[in-house]
Write an enzyme that holds these catalytic residues in place. Structure first.
Site, PDB file in Angstrom:
ATOM      1  N   GLU A 278       0.826  -1.214   0.000  1.00 31.65           N
ATOM      2  CA  GLU A 278       0.000   0.000   0.000  1.00 31.65           C
ATOM      3  C   GLU A 278       0.858   1.261   0.000  1.00 31.65           C
ATOM      4  O   GLU A 278       0.745   2.093   0.898  1.00 31.65           O
ATOM      5  CB  GLU A 278      -0.889   0.014   1.249  1.00 31.65           C
ATOM      6  CG  GLU A 278      -1.746  -1.219   1.421  1.00 31.65           C
ATOM      7  CD  GLU A 278      -2.706  -1.134   2.610  1.00 31.65           C
ATOM      8  OE1 GLU A 278      -3.760  -1.773   2.553  1.00 31.65           O
ATOM      9  OE2 GLU A 278      -2.395  -0.431   3.593  1.00 31.65           O
ATOM     10  N   PRO A 279       1.731   1.432  -0.980  1.00 31.68           N
ATOM     11  CA  PRO A 279       2.600   2.609  -0.941  1.00 31.68           C
ATOM     12  C   PRO A 279       1.869   3.901  -1.276  1.00 31.68           C
ATOM     13  O   PRO A 279       0.978   3.933  -2.128  1.00 31.68           O
ATOM     14  CB  PRO A 279       3.639   2.302  -2.031  1.00 31.68           C
ATOM     15  CG  PRO A 279       2.933   1.403  -2.983  1.00 31.68           C
ATOM     16  CD  PRO A 279       1.952   0.599  -2.176  1.00 31.68           C
ATOM     17  N   ARG A 317       3.537  19.800   6.502  1.00 31.79           N
ATOM     18  CA  ARG A 317       4.375  18.760   7.111  1.00 31.79           C
ATOM     19  C   ARG A 317       5.485  19.320   8.019  1.00 31.79           C
ATOM     20  O   ARG A 317       5.702  18.797   9.113  1.00 31.79           O
ATOM     21  CB  ARG A 317       4.977  17.834   6.053  1.00 31.79           C
ATOM     22  CG  ARG A 317       3.917  17.091   5.203  1.00 31.79           C
ATOM     23  CD  ARG A 317       4.526  16.003   4.324  1.00 31.79           C
ATOM     24  NE  ARG A 317       5.056  14.918   5.129  1.00 31.79           N
ATOM     25  CZ  ARG A 317       6.315  14.732   5.374  1.00 31.79           C
ATOM     26  NH1 ARG A 317       7.226  15.543   4.852  1.00 31.79           N
ATOM     27  NH2 ARG A 317       6.706  13.747   6.140  1.00 31.79           N
ATOM     28  N   CYS A 349      -0.395  33.922  10.020  1.00 30.72           N
ATOM     29  CA  CYS A 349      -0.228  34.546  11.336  1.00 30.72           C
ATOM     30  C   CYS A 349      -0.039  33.517  12.434  1.00 30.72           C
ATOM     31  O   CYS A 349      -0.923  33.316  13.274  1.00 30.72           O
ATOM     32  CB  CYS A 349      -1.435  35.422  11.627  1.00 30.72           C
ATOM     33  SG  CYS A 349      -1.538  36.725  10.426  1.00 30.72           S
TER      34      CYS A 349
HETATM   35  N1  LLP Z   1      -1.677   1.987   4.353  1.00 36.88           N
HETATM   36  C1  LLP Z   1      -2.191   2.453   5.510  1.00 36.88           C
HETATM   37  C2  LLP Z   1      -3.099   1.604   6.275  1.00 36.88           C
HETATM   38  C3  LLP Z   1      -1.835   3.729   5.957  1.00 36.88           C
HETATM   39  O1  LLP Z   1      -2.328   4.182   7.109  1.00 36.88           O
HETATM   40  C4  LLP Z   1      -0.947   4.525   5.187  1.00 36.88           C
HETATM   41  C5  LLP Z   1      -0.565   5.868   5.628  1.00 36.88           C
HETATM   42  C6  LLP Z   1      -0.450   4.007   3.988  1.00 36.88           C
HETATM   43  C7  LLP Z   1      -0.834   2.724   3.598  1.00 36.88           C
HETATM   44  C8  LLP Z   1       0.504   4.758   3.112  1.00 36.88           C
HETATM   45  O2  LLP Z   1       1.728   4.985   3.748  1.00 36.88           O
HETATM   46  P1  LLP Z   1       2.978   5.629   2.984  1.00 36.88           P
HETATM   47  O3  LLP Z   1       3.481   4.592   2.001  1.00 36.88           O
HETATM   48  O4  LLP Z   1       2.512   6.843   2.281  1.00 36.88           O
HETATM   49  O5  LLP Z   1       3.945   5.922   4.046  1.00 36.88           O
HETATM   50  N2  LLP Z   1       0.663  12.692   6.811  1.00 36.88           N
HETATM   51  C9  LLP Z   1       1.860  11.946   7.158  1.00 36.88           C
HETATM   52  C10 LLP Z   1       1.774  10.499   6.736  1.00 36.88           C
HETATM   53  C11 LLP Z   1       0.570   9.774   7.292  1.00 36.88           C
HETATM   54  C12 LLP Z   1       0.484   8.362   6.785  1.00 36.88           C
HETATM   55  C13 LLP Z   1      -0.804   7.739   7.173  1.00 36.88           C
HETATM   56  N3  LLP Z   1      -0.972   6.406   6.714  1.00 36.88           N
HETATM   57  C14 LLP Z   1       3.054  12.653   6.555  1.00 36.88           C
HETATM   58  O6  LLP Z   1       2.881  13.679   5.934  1.00 36.88           O
HETATM   59  O7  LLP Z   1       4.179  12.200   6.711  1.00 36.88           O
END
Ligand code: LLP
Length: 422
Positions: A278-279, A317, A349
């Protein structure tokens, strides 16, 4: 090959297109600029890594970036989608994703959204006792059996910022192993509503060591052995997302999609499983820059500031996670420009409104272009309209070098529409 490069004469390029030229052509406001070919290359890297693993699914985590044009492109390249809300599911369906390559995740899925998921035949991850009850109810309403995976919380420390860690035992996500038997019994008790097809885990995000994925996969295949021993025919192992990227541009060697897949390949083969990944970030983050203009430079006390037109509203972020995203100017500094240490801040602000702290930069003239790199994931999708800084437009550079708008920027008129007829 990476899409953003500096030419020897100091100009930033996106593929073969000068970012400065794009700035001159488009609206005078902050914008996101993507490379479409880089998106393709990132997907290809995953596809090549997955060769030899039958029926694997690349479930792109839509939350990372939900631009509709980007979704259509990812779907066309063969990706499935990972969804965390009914609206994300609707969007994925609009973008043409194959529902049998979609996974509905989340610790607080509501009945209405689960009914849609059941009707469409997407995989659903079971997160808790009440979630299981809701999935059963949704299956009855939809008149369709739901293919479910158990989201197991394996208690593996992903070694990341606490806000993006999800697979520790005290997190709000998933099922702890002590309760596994309860869930297996509950699935058995609902043969007309539920079909258990696999197990899922997601450890966290920005993970930079593949051993962490391997440790989790070892635990997960043991759970799958236990589940199979009770007569369930489960075929899917979903190891979630979470692979990190080189935000620091330090040249450090980080694990690639191939490293990630290779570390679990034998385990997957040994149990004859279909792998789901799930990337989000590792597919989309490095394909984009957030492009700003310098409004001015100032000094207070011992601090130097570069003030730009973009802010924490468009890209949160750094403020939210203290995240580092690399910053550079799009054009060469005049030879006389002094190099200093600056905080790069926006006009919002709040003192939390920074895009970068203590960055060495040549003192930029007013109007100079300044980019925040690796802005493809969790930047636009987390943007707000705080201070009525409306969400910015998005563009991509196509294979032939042309620049296309892929989302309109929000306007003041868009905002006023919420009040029409009140
Ligand atoms: N699968 C599930 C169940 C997840 O909760 C997430 C991300 C992903 C896949 C995808 O993960 P990735 O490959 O993108 O790392 N807003 C934060 C990241 C929150 C991720 C939440 N879940 C940031 O800006 O770093």
């Amino acid at each position: 090959q990476h899409c953003f490069t500096k030419s020897p004469d100091g100009f930033l390029y996106c593929e073969d297109t000068k970012v400065q030229d794009v700035m001159e052509k488009v609206e005078k406001r902050p914008f996101y600029l993507y490379s479409k070919p880089q998106i393709t290359r990132n997907v290809e890297a995953y596809k090549e890594a997955l060769e030899g693993l039958k029926n694997s699914i690349i479930g792109y985590a839509i939350k990372a970036n939900n631009n509709f044009k980007i979704l259509q492109h990812l779907r066309m390249l063969g990706c499935g989608a990972v969804l965390v809300s009914g609206n994300e599911l609707k969007l994925a369906l609009c973008a043409g994703f194959d529902p049998t390559k979609c996974i509905f995740n989340g610790n607080g899925k509501i009945l209405e959204d689960l009914v849609l998921a059941a009707q469409e035949g997407v995989f659903v991850n079971v997160d808790s006792e009440f979630d299981l009850e809701n999935i059963v109810a949704a299956a009855r309403i939809a008149g369709r059996k739901v293919n479910v995976l158990l989201r197991i919380n394996p208690d593996v420390d992903p070694q990341v910022h606490p806000y993006v860690a999800t697979g520790n035992k005290n997190s709000k996500f998933g099922i702890r192993n002590e309760k596994l038997q309860w869930f297996l019994d509950a699935v058995k008790a609902h043969p007309n509503e539920l079909k258990l097809v696999g197990a899922h885990c997601h450890l966290g995000s920005t993970i930079t060591k593949v051993d962490i994925f391997r440790d989790a996969a070892v635990l997960m295949v043991n759970y799958i052995d236990e589940i199979r021993a009770q007569g369930f025919e489960v075929d899917y192992l979903n190891i979630g997302g979470g692979l990190g990227i080189d935000y620091y541009h330090s040249g450090a060697v980080l694990p690639t999609p191939r490293d990630l897949i290779d570390t679990v390949r034998e385990l997957v083969h040994s149990r004859n499983l279909n792998l789901i990944i799930e990337p989000g970030r590792s597919l989309i983050a490095n394909t984009c820059c957030f492009v700003n203009r310098v409004t001015g430079v100032k000094t207070n006390g011992t601090k130097n500031f570069v003030v730009i037109d973009g802010s924490m509203a468009e890209l949160i972020r750094p403020s939210l996670y203290d995240a580092y995203q690399h910053i550079e100017l799009v054009s060469p500094a005049p030879p006389a420009a002094e190099v200093s240490t600056f905080d790069v801040v926006g006009p919002v602000c709040e003192s939390a409104d920074f895009l970068g702290k203590e960055r060495e930069l040549p003192t930029p003239a007013k109007g100079t272009g300044l980019v925040v790199h690796d802005a493809g994931a969790y930047c636009m999708s987390m943007a707000s309209t705080y201070n009525l800084k409306m969400r910015p437009p998005e563009y991509w550079v196509e294979e032939d070098g042309s620049v296309t708008k892929i989302r309109h920027g929000e306007t003041f008129e868009d905002h006023m529409r919420f009040f029409e007829g009140l």
